[in-house]
Design a protein around this motif. Structure first.
Motif, PDB file in Angstrom:
ATOM      1  N   ASN A 162       6.388  10.571  -5.900  1.00 30.19           N
ATOM      2  CA  ASN A 162       5.296  11.185  -5.630  1.00 30.19           C
ATOM      3  C   ASN A 162       4.217  10.466  -4.700  1.00 30.19           C
ATOM      4  O   ASN A 162       3.648  10.616  -3.514  1.00 30.19           O
ATOM      5  N   VAL A 163       4.010   9.270  -5.361  1.00 30.18           N
ATOM      6  CA  VAL A 163       2.297   8.475  -4.752  1.00 30.18           C
ATOM      7  C   VAL A 163       3.864   7.446  -4.038  1.00 30.18           C
ATOM      8  O   VAL A 163       3.395   7.338  -2.652  1.00 30.18           O
ATOM      9  N   HIS A 164       4.160   6.610  -4.452  1.00 25.30           N
ATOM     10  CA  HIS A 164       5.395   6.062  -4.086  1.00 25.30           C
ATOM     11  C   HIS A 164       6.040   6.169  -3.249  1.00 25.30           C
ATOM     12  O   HIS A 164       6.123   5.481  -1.827  1.00 25.30           O
ATOM     13  N   ALA A 165       6.860   6.711  -2.854  1.00 21.68           N
ATOM     14  CA  ALA A 165       8.438   7.567  -2.161  1.00 21.68           C
ATOM     15  C   ALA A 165       6.729   8.591  -0.695  1.00 21.68           C
ATOM     16  O   ALA A 165       7.056   8.075  -0.050  1.00 21.68           O
ATOM     17  N   ASN A 166       6.989   9.655  -1.325  1.00 25.21           N
ATOM     18  CA  ASN A 166       5.884  10.703  -0.870  1.00 25.21           C
ATOM     19  C   ASN A 166       4.440  10.458   0.359  1.00 25.21           C
ATOM     20  O   ASN A 166       4.143  10.728   0.857  1.00 25.21           O
ATOM     21  N   GLY A 167       3.781   8.851  -1.083  1.00 23.12           N
ATOM     22  CA  GLY A 167       2.432   9.007  -0.392  1.00 23.12           C
ATOM     23  C   GLY A 167       1.766  10.108  -0.278  1.00 23.12           C
ATOM     24  O   GLY A 167       0.978  10.326   0.268  1.00 23.12           O
ATOM     25  N   ASP A 168       1.978  10.938  -1.331  1.00 27.40           N
ATOM     26  CA  ASP A 168       1.353  12.243  -1.891  1.00 27.40           C
ATOM     27  C   ASP A 168       0.265  11.645  -2.323  1.00 27.40           C
ATOM     28  O   ASP A 168       0.023  12.024  -3.870  1.00 27.40           O
ATOM     29  N   TYR A 169      -0.925  11.240  -2.499  1.00 27.63           N
ATOM     30  CA  TYR A 169      -1.848  11.164  -3.173  1.00 27.63           C
ATOM     31  C   TYR A 169      -3.331  10.899  -2.794  1.00 27.63           C
ATOM     32  O   TYR A 169      -3.282  10.512  -1.716  1.00 27.63           O
ATOM     33  N   GLU A 170      -4.373  10.736  -3.339  1.00 26.72           N
ATOM     34  CA  GLU A 170      -5.664  10.144  -3.006  1.00 26.72           C
ATOM     35  C   GLU A 170      -5.773   8.803  -3.682  1.00 26.72           C
ATOM     36  O   GLU A 170      -6.019   8.091  -2.618  1.00 26.72           O
ATOM     37  N   LEU A 171      -6.282   8.539  -5.235  1.00 28.75           N
ATOM     38  CA  LEU A 171      -6.174   7.085  -5.125  1.00 28.75           C
ATOM     39  C   LEU A 171      -5.173   7.083  -6.294  1.00 28.75           C
ATOM     40  O   LEU A 171      -4.787   7.889  -6.829  1.00 28.75           O
ATOM     41  N   SER A 172      -4.663   5.799  -6.465  1.00 32.92           N
ATOM     42  CA  SER A 172      -3.640   5.353  -7.385  1.00 32.92           C
ATOM     43  C   SER A 172      -4.286   4.753  -7.731  1.00 32.92           C
ATOM     44  O   SER A 172      -4.437   3.436  -7.426  1.00 32.92           O
ATOM     45  N   LEU A 173      -3.548   4.425  -9.629  1.00 34.68           N
ATOM     46  CA  LEU A 173      -3.752   2.875 -10.239  1.00 34.68           C
ATOM     47  C   LEU A 173      -2.052   3.045 -10.692  1.00 34.68           C
ATOM     48  O   LEU A 173      -1.434   3.317 -10.944  1.00 34.68           O
ATOM     49  N   VAL A 174      -2.374   1.341 -10.784  1.00 33.55           N
ATOM     50  CA  VAL A 174      -0.229   0.650 -10.830  1.00 33.55           C
ATOM     51  C   VAL A 174      -1.044  -1.082 -11.275  1.00 33.55           C
ATOM     52  O   VAL A 174      -1.723  -1.282 -10.650  1.00 33.55           O
ATOM     53  N   ASP A 175      -0.168  -1.254 -12.604  1.00 39.15           N
ATOM     54  CA  ASP A 175      -0.035  -2.554 -12.183  1.00 39.15           C
ATOM     55  C   ASP A 175       0.997  -3.285 -11.366  1.00 39.15           C
ATOM     56  O   ASP A 175       2.279  -2.844 -11.663  1.00 39.15           O
ATOM     57  N   HIS A 176       0.547  -4.008 -10.146  1.00 42.58           N
ATOM     58  CA  HIS A 176       1.510  -4.416  -9.511  1.00 42.58           C
ATOM     59  C   HIS A 176       1.719  -6.014 -10.075  1.00 42.58           C
ATOM     60  O   HIS A 176       1.279  -6.329 -10.020  1.00 42.58           O
ATOM     61  N   ALA A 177       3.149  -6.051 -10.771  1.00 40.84           N
ATOM     62  CA  ALA A 177       3.176  -7.462 -11.472  1.00 40.84           C
ATOM     63  C   ALA A 177       3.984  -7.821 -11.064  1.00 40.84           C
ATOM     64  O   ALA A 177       4.192  -9.846 -10.445  1.00 40.84           O
ATOM     65  N   GLU A 178       4.268  -8.158  -9.674  1.00 40.26           N
ATOM     66  CA  GLU A 178       4.619  -9.267  -8.031  1.00 40.26           C
ATOM     67  C   GLU A 178       4.191 -10.147  -7.934  1.00 40.26           C
ATOM     68  O   GLU A 178       3.049  -9.913  -7.645  1.00 40.26           O
ATOM     69  N   SER A 179       4.817 -11.198  -8.123  1.00 46.94           N
ATOM     70  CA  SER A 179       4.920 -12.769  -7.363  1.00 46.94           C
ATOM     71  C   SER A 179       4.593 -12.366  -5.948  1.00 46.94           C
ATOM     72  O   SER A 179       5.184 -11.708  -5.196  1.00 46.94           O
ATOM     73  N   HIS A 180       3.449 -13.176  -5.210  1.00 51.14           N
ATOM     74  CA  HIS A 180       4.538 -13.251  -3.812  1.00 51.14           C
ATOM     75  C   HIS A 180       4.347 -12.227  -2.502  1.00 51.14           C
ATOM     76  O   HIS A 180       5.800 -11.960  -1.960  1.00 51.14           O
ATOM     77  N   ASP A 181       3.268 -11.532  -3.433  1.00 50.84           N
ATOM     78  CA  ASP A 181       3.461  -9.595  -2.725  1.00 50.84           C
ATOM     79  C   ASP A 181       2.833  -9.466  -1.188  1.00 50.84           C
ATOM     80  O   ASP A 181       2.346  -7.629  -1.307  1.00 50.84           O
ATOM     81  N   PHE A 182       1.987  -9.917  -0.770  1.00 48.56           N
ATOM     82  CA  PHE A 182       1.074  -9.906   0.012  1.00 48.56           C
ATOM     83  C   PHE A 182       1.459  -9.564   0.948  1.00 48.56           C
ATOM     84  O   PHE A 182       0.771  -8.584   1.598  1.00 48.56           O
ATOM     85  N   TYR A 183       2.979  -9.187   1.358  1.00 55.68           N
ATOM     86  CA  TYR A 183       3.722  -8.243   1.839  1.00 55.68           C
ATOM     87  C   TYR A 183       3.505  -6.499   2.846  1.00 55.68           C
ATOM     88  O   TYR A 183       3.440  -6.627   3.454  1.00 55.68           O
ATOM     89  N   LYS A 184       3.154  -6.642   0.977  1.00 57.20           N
ATOM     90  CA  LYS A 184       2.444  -4.865   1.680  1.00 57.20           C
ATOM     91  C   LYS A 184       1.574  -4.602   1.826  1.00 57.20           C
ATOM     92  O   LYS A 184       1.516  -3.456   2.735  1.00 57.20           O
ATOM     93  N   TRP A 185       0.453  -5.621   2.275  1.00 60.46           N
ATOM     94  CA  TRP A 185      -0.215  -5.211   2.887  1.00 60.46           C
ATOM     95  C   TRP A 185      -0.054  -5.118   4.433  1.00 60.46           C
ATOM     96  O   TRP A 185      -1.194  -4.905   4.547  1.00 60.46           O
ATOM     97  N   THR A 186       0.722  -5.827   4.726  1.00 59.21           N
ATOM     98  CA  THR A 186       1.133  -5.582   6.033  1.00 59.21           C
ATOM     99  C   THR A 186       1.841  -4.969   6.598  1.00 59.21           C
ATOM    100  O   THR A 186       2.295  -5.451   7.564  1.00 59.21           O
ATOM    101  N   THR A 187       2.276  -3.832   5.653  1.00 60.34           N
ATOM    102  CA  THR A 187       3.568  -3.096   6.102  1.00 60.34           C
ATOM    103  C   THR A 187       2.572  -1.441   5.662  1.00 60.34           C
ATOM    104  O   THR A 187       2.281  -1.008   4.978  1.00 60.34           O
ATOM    105  N   PRO A 188       1.902  -0.899   6.861  1.00 60.38           N
ATOM    106  CA  PRO A 188       1.816   0.535   7.069  1.00 60.38           C
ATOM    107  C   PRO A 188       2.078   1.690   6.572  1.00 60.38           C
ATOM    108  O   PRO A 188       1.736   2.150   6.113  1.00 60.38           O
ATOM    109  N   GLU A 189       3.485   1.204   6.168  1.00 63.50           N
ATOM    110  CA  GLU A 189       4.521   2.252   6.033  1.00 63.50           C
ATOM    111  C   GLU A 189       4.440   2.653   4.243  1.00 63.50           C
ATOM    112  O   GLU A 189       5.009   3.169   3.727  1.00 63.50           O
ATOM    113  N   TYR A 190       4.435   1.450   3.506  1.00 65.63           N
ATOM    114  CA  TYR A 190       4.297   1.190   2.552  1.00 65.63           C
ATOM    115  C   TYR A 190       2.935   2.197   2.332  1.00 65.63           C
ATOM    116  O   TYR A 190       2.343   2.534   2.282  1.00 65.63           O
TER     117      TYR A 190
END
Length: 551
Positions: free
Chosen positions: A444-472
């Motif tokens: 629902n959240v990750h795949a469909n983007g169907d949410y308002e606020l969400s909370l998750v532990d992003h454990a990955e390193s070197h993952d800044f690219y997600k802030w440059t990917t509007p589809e994320y």
């Protein structure tokens, strides 16, 4: 290490094995108990002197023999008197749904498989630095577009098949062609070529300062192109361990790879059992009862109940970032004032204190262990009055609240949601909490983007690219940030790259597409008989070859 889900782990959070083992004060060695002797009650008839002498001689010989046998047994076991166990049991919080690391999302699968069962072209250590892996060395062209890797020789997979440059080139090209998970990390990589049996050349369309680090993760994994197996339940890798059995609801059993090609990472322990314990209390009880030897992570508050004379407890910065994401395409959250108000209204010190005062404040998207880190906590300090002003400008007050829904996986418990609901109520936000299964969150959240606020532990390193990917699933789109990140990737100088990353990270934080509740310091606990467990970055880097247990 990074995954497209951005989430730490992928287990069905409601499943757990919570068996309690019976406790006993009796000896577990039945043979010792059987040796206890008792009198037969016979009366002495007063033996003669020659009989007494004979008995004395026999007794003396028996003592000498007993001493020799005992010494021999001790020498065979361990000259120091300490024997090493052949099994170490580790308790982890989250489990992979399957073993198919080319298709399955989440970092839990990477944690247990990479470096243990599957190996990558390169590896990384507990300081998050790139180290040799299947490649023993490498060269980079001046323009940053050609990487030449020199492989170790005489490498094999666990099934006995030879591993050489053809397998490396095939694996990387398959990643690109099939678009396996994290293929997007190496978008600038055009092709991989086997120059000869021990040399691989990678050609890039544009320089990528992250390439070496990415090759320590999924993009660098090498598979046997000739092997036939069910990747969801089996694994054929080149690492020091093989998968003996796997059940995502309870445990994974790893066994030392009898055909392991390496010597530096030869397993110290023959068997490693990984139990998946989602409940914090059950996990600590398992450690205390001896059902597990190690917990990673362990609840920092509950860890205080562990006897310091029996257990080692430590905490270290990691790449985990507890992110409160705002859906930037949502009509309510498009208003920057609302996003800023939420950030000002969150009392991070209170949240961190409630978790045992172990975690650290994190004001932006780059964790302390990554390139480009800068302390950005001063951008949005706790200020309820400022938050109320912004909410009022946006048209909301405590009498006329803004209604928002926070959706997150029940794996993380209810306390964080309760705290956020209470803190945001003070500024005119009526927060509804929707606790869901992790699999539901992924869909629902990750795949469909169907949410308002969400909370998750992003454990990955070197993952800044997600802030440059509007589809994320953040749906954050900032051209300036994208341009700065592109410059960071293109820079062949490490300091120059870091500077661009810092600028990009600060811009993201100022724009408030999320709040970074805290940087998660992973607290681990283990019995003092355990040696070689990685205290740092164990959520993402968990080398098991050096772990041993003394008994």
């Amino acid at each position: 290490m990074s995954s497209p889900t951005g989430a730490h782990g992928e287990a069905d959070a409601t499943k757990q094995e919570n068996e309690q083992q019976p406790q006993s004060t009796a000896s577990t060695d039945a043979t010792l108990n059987a040796r206890a002797k008792s009198s037969n009650g016979a009366k002495s008839q007063g033996p003669k002197k020659w009989l007494i002498a004979l008995i004395a001689i026999i007794a003396a010989v028996a003592v000498i023999v007993a001493i020799a046998v005992t010494r021999g047994k001790n020498d065979d076991a361990n000259t120091s008197g300490v024997t090493k166990a052949d099994t170490v049991t580790i308790g982890l919080k989250l489990a992979p749904v399957s073993l198919d690391i080319r298709h399955q999302s989440g970092s839990a699968i990477e944690q247990v498989l990479i470096g243990n069962v599957y190996e990558a072209l390169l590896s990384r250590d507990s300081d998050n630095k790139v180290q040799p892996g299947l490649a023993k060395s490498w060269d980079i062209s001046k323009d940053g577009k050609t990487y030449t890797f020199h492989l170790n020789q005489n490498m094999t997979f666990s099934n006995g098949d030879k591993l050489d440059a053809d397998d490396v080139a095939w694996s990387i090209n398959q990643l690109k062609e099939k678009q396996y998970y994290n293929a997007n990390q190496v978008a600038s990589l055009d092709k991989a070529e086997a120059v000869d049996a021990n040399t691989v050349k990678l050609t890039l369309s544009t320089p990528d300062s992250n390439l070496l680090w990415y090759l320590t993760g999924r993009p660098g994994l090498v598979f046997d192109k000739n092997a036939k197996y069910n990747a969801k339940t089996e694994a054929v890798g080149s690492g020091p361990y093989t998968v003996e059995s796997f059940d995502s609801a309870s445990k994974m059993v790893l066994k030392a790879n009898a055909k392991y090609w390496g010597t530096a990472h030869k397993p110290a322990t023959q068997n490693v059992v990984i139990r998946f314990l989602t409940d914090d209390n059950a996990a600590v009880n398992a450690l205390k009862s001896g059902d597990v030897d190690v917990l990673s992570p362990v609840n920092a508050t509950l860890a205080k109940s562990l006897d310091a004379s029996t257990y080692t407890v430590s905490a270290a910065d990691g790449s985990d970032k507890f992110v409160l994401a705002f859906n930037c395409t949502n009509a309510k959250l498009k208003d920057k004032r609302v996003r800023q108000a939420i950030r000002y209204a969150i009392n991070h010190k209170e949240i961190i204190a409630s978790r045992g005062n172990v975690d650290y404040a994190l004001g932006g998207p780059v964790p302390s262990v990554d390139p480009g880190y800068e302390d950005l906590t001063g951008l949005y300090p706790y200020n309820v009055d400022k938050a109320k002003e912004l909410m009022k400008e946006a048209g909301y007050t405590t009498d006329k609240p803004l209604r928002l829904t926070l959706t997150y996986a029940n794996t993380y418990g209810t306390e964080l949601g309760d705290q956020l609901k209470s803190q945001l109520a003070k500024i005119g936000i009526d927060l509804k909490i929707d606790y869901v299964e992790f699999s539901t969150w992924l869909q629902n959240v990750h795949a469909n983007g169907d949410y308002e606020l969400s909370l998750v532990d992003h454990a990955e390193s070197h993952d800044f690219y997600k802030w440059t990917t509007p589809e994320y699933y953040y749906h954050y789109d900032n051209r300036n940030v994208q341009a700065l990140y592109a410059k960071a990737l293109a820079a062949t100088d490490e300091k120059e790259s870091d500077e661009y990353l810092k600028q990009a990270a600060k811009t993201v934080s100022e724009d408030a597409p999320a709040d970074w509740l805290f940087g998660y310091r992973v607290t681990v606990a283990y019995n003092k008989g355990i040696k070689g467990f990685p205290d740092k970055l164990s959520q993402t880097v968990l080398p098991l070859w050096q772990i041993s247990k003394a008994e």
